[in-house]
Design a protein around this motif. Structure first.
Motif, PDB file in Angstrom:
ATOM      1  N   ASP A  87       0.670  -7.091   1.750  1.00  0.00           N
ATOM      2  CA  ASP A  87       0.851  -7.358   0.322  1.00  0.00           C
ATOM      3  C   ASP A  87       0.256  -6.228  -0.529  1.00  0.00           C
ATOM      4  OD1 ASP A  87       2.135  -9.705   0.927  1.00  0.00           O
ATOM      5  OD2 ASP A  87       0.431 -11.007   0.440  1.00  0.00           O
ATOM      6  N   TYR A  88      -0.890  -5.714  -0.110  1.00  0.00           N
ATOM      7  CA  TYR A  88      -1.539  -4.632  -0.864  1.00  0.00           C
ATOM      8  C   TYR A  88      -0.667  -3.380  -0.860  1.00  0.00           C
ATOM      9  CZ  TYR A  88      -4.926  -1.069  -2.207  1.00  0.00           C
ATOM     10  OH  TYR A  88      -5.558  -0.029  -2.836  1.00  0.00           O
ATOM     11  N   VAL A  89      -0.196  -2.984   0.325  1.00  0.00           N
ATOM     12  CA  VAL A  89       0.620  -1.773   0.413  1.00  0.00           C
ATOM     13  C   VAL A  89       1.930  -1.951  -0.341  1.00  0.00           C
ATOM     14  CG1 VAL A  89       1.809  -0.182   1.972  1.00  0.00           C
ATOM     15  CG2 VAL A  89      -0.451  -1.058   2.587  1.00  0.00           C
ATOM     16  N   GLU A  90       2.505  -3.139  -0.252  1.00  0.00           N
ATOM     17  CA  GLU A  90       3.745  -3.386  -1.008  1.00  0.00           C
ATOM     18  C   GLU A  90       3.490  -3.273  -2.507  1.00  0.00           C
ATOM     19  OE1 GLU A  90       7.126  -6.830  -1.830  1.00  0.00           O
ATOM     20  OE2 GLU A  90       5.742  -7.069  -0.142  1.00  0.00           O
ATOM     21  N   VAL A 120       6.658  -3.770   5.430  1.00  0.00           N
ATOM     22  CA  VAL A 120       6.672  -3.474   3.996  1.00  0.00           C
ATOM     23  C   VAL A 120       7.902  -2.647   3.639  1.00  0.00           C
ATOM     24  CG1 VAL A 120       5.489  -2.223   2.157  1.00  0.00           C
ATOM     25  CG2 VAL A 120       4.181  -3.674   3.702  1.00  0.00           C
ATOM     26  N   GLY A 121       8.193  -1.650   4.474  1.00  0.00           N
ATOM     27  CA  GLY A 121       9.370  -0.831   4.231  1.00  0.00           C
ATOM     28  C   GLY A 121      10.646  -1.656   4.209  1.00  0.00           C
ATOM     29  N   ARG A 122      10.743  -2.623   5.126  1.00  0.00           N
ATOM     30  CA  ARG A 122      11.932  -3.486   5.151  1.00  0.00           C
ATOM     31  C   ARG A 122      12.028  -4.315   3.864  1.00  0.00           C
ATOM     32  NH1 ARG A 122      15.726  -5.620   8.263  1.00  0.00           N
ATOM     33  NH2 ARG A 122      15.081  -4.488  10.129  1.00  0.00           N
ATOM     34  N   GLU A 134       7.462   4.718   7.843  1.00  0.00           N
ATOM     35  CA  GLU A 134       6.144   4.952   8.445  1.00  0.00           C
ATOM     36  C   GLU A 134       6.217   6.142   9.381  1.00  0.00           C
ATOM     37  OE1 GLU A 134       3.256   4.724  11.745  1.00  0.00           O
ATOM     38  OE2 GLU A 134       5.403   4.338  11.897  1.00  0.00           O
ATOM     39  N   TRP A 135       5.225   7.031   9.305  1.00  0.00           N
ATOM     40  CA  TRP A 135       5.154   8.232  10.150  1.00  0.00           C
ATOM     41  C   TRP A 135       3.778   8.298  10.789  1.00  0.00           C
ATOM     42  CZ3 TRP A 135       2.024  12.669   9.856  1.00  0.00           C
ATOM     43  CH2 TRP A 135       2.424  13.769  10.643  1.00  0.00           C
ATOM     44  N   MET A 136       3.768   8.446  12.117  1.00  0.00           N
ATOM     45  CA  MET A 136       2.513   8.520  12.884  1.00  0.00           C
ATOM     46  C   MET A 136       2.405   9.916  13.476  1.00  0.00           C
ATOM     47  SD  MET A 136       0.117   6.183  13.846  1.00  0.00           S
ATOM     48  CE  MET A 136      -1.133   5.974  15.116  1.00  0.00           C
ATOM     49  N   TRP A 137       1.317  10.589  13.187  1.00  0.00           N
ATOM     50  CA  TRP A 137       1.241  12.024  13.470  1.00  0.00           C
ATOM     51  C   TRP A 137       1.447  12.372  14.940  1.00  0.00           C
ATOM     52  CZ3 TRP A 137      -2.335  14.431  16.631  1.00  0.00           C
ATOM     53  CH2 TRP A 137      -3.450  13.669  17.018  1.00  0.00           C
TER      54      TRP A 137
END
Length: 258
Positions: A87-90, A120-122, A134-137
């Motif tokens: 919820d926070y990130v959204e 959240v992206g969805r 989302e990207w993970m290094w």
């Protein structure tokens, strides 16, 4: 461009011509006896701010506390529960869309955040508010990780140790690297004995490793960390350029088949 360093008129000029932002996210959690609890968010912020400098895209302040209850037995670990994190990130992302941003790359350095950032992206894509990915290094450079390390470990291992030796050596307890390697789980899941009959029978990091780390930290070096950082940065730049180049409609959900 780092958002918090700008004035509001400067940001008005940005959103008048650009619609992309990077949001760095990490955690504040144990990374063994040798690495600081800041490891994940230091990596995420360093990568995000570097690509912002190289590309001119907007970088927001970092989300420093993530979904980390699986590390809770170790002193100092902080976490937020998954629903509140989502919820926070959204809400943070909707704030960006209010100002004109409609494409966001979550520059993530903590595995516990992955599925929640995808959710959240969805949500935001289904609402046609924004395209967020989302990207993970380390997942962007698997061949280099495999080349550099025999046992990279998914947590507190030589790849994260190398990155911190490159980015924040002052806070790496180099005199404890040997203890980290000998007191942890060198090969996961082979040495953990928590995969049984196809089921993952563990829930917390401590179920697999007494000192909180996985992998052999003795393979780490600042030179390897610099190679990792540069390679991951190059991948992130390319991702941002791709996201920026796509027509917004092409990033939205496809219509139902007829």
């Amino acid at each position: 461009m780092y958002l918090a360093d700008q004035t509001w008129p400067d940001l008005g000029d940005y959103v008048a011509s650009e619609s992309v932002a990077v949001v760095p996210l990490g955690s504040t959690e144990q990374h063994g006896p040798h690495l600081p609890l800041s490891t994940d968010h230091v990596i995420a912020e360093s990568l995000a701010r570097e690509v912002a400098d190289r590309t001119g895209f907007l970088c927001t302040p970092t989300v420093n506390v993530g979904v980390s209850p699986h590390h809770r037995q170790f002193h100092g670990t902080m976490w937020v529960d998954a629903p509140q994190f989502r919820d926070y990130v959204e809400s943070l992302t909707r704030n960006l869309t209010y100002h004109g941003v409609d494409r966001v790359v979550y520059v993530n350095a903590h595995g516990g955040n992955v599925q929640h950032l995808r959710e959240v992206g969805r949500r935001l894509r289904d609402d046609r508010e924004a395209y967020c990915v989302e990207w993970m290094w380390d997942e962007s450079i698997p061949e280099l990780v495999e080349e550099l390390f025999e046992t990279p470990g998914p947590h507190g291992g030589p790849k994260e140790t190398s990155m911190l030796l490159h980015l924040d050596r002052e806070h790496v307890r180099e005199d404890r690297i040997e203890d980290a390697a000998t007191g942890g789980c060198r090969r996961f899941p082979e040495d953990a004995d928590t995969i049984r009959h196809g089921a993952s029978t563990f829930y917390d990091a401590i179920d697999n490793t007494d000192n909180g780390v996985l992998g052999d930290q003795r393979d780490a070096s600042a030179e390897k960390g610099e190679r990792l950082f540069e390679a991951a940065t190059a991948q992130l730049v390319q991702l941002l350029e791709w996201v920026d180049a796509q027509p917004f409609e092409d990033l939205m959900p496809k219509p139902h088949v007829e």
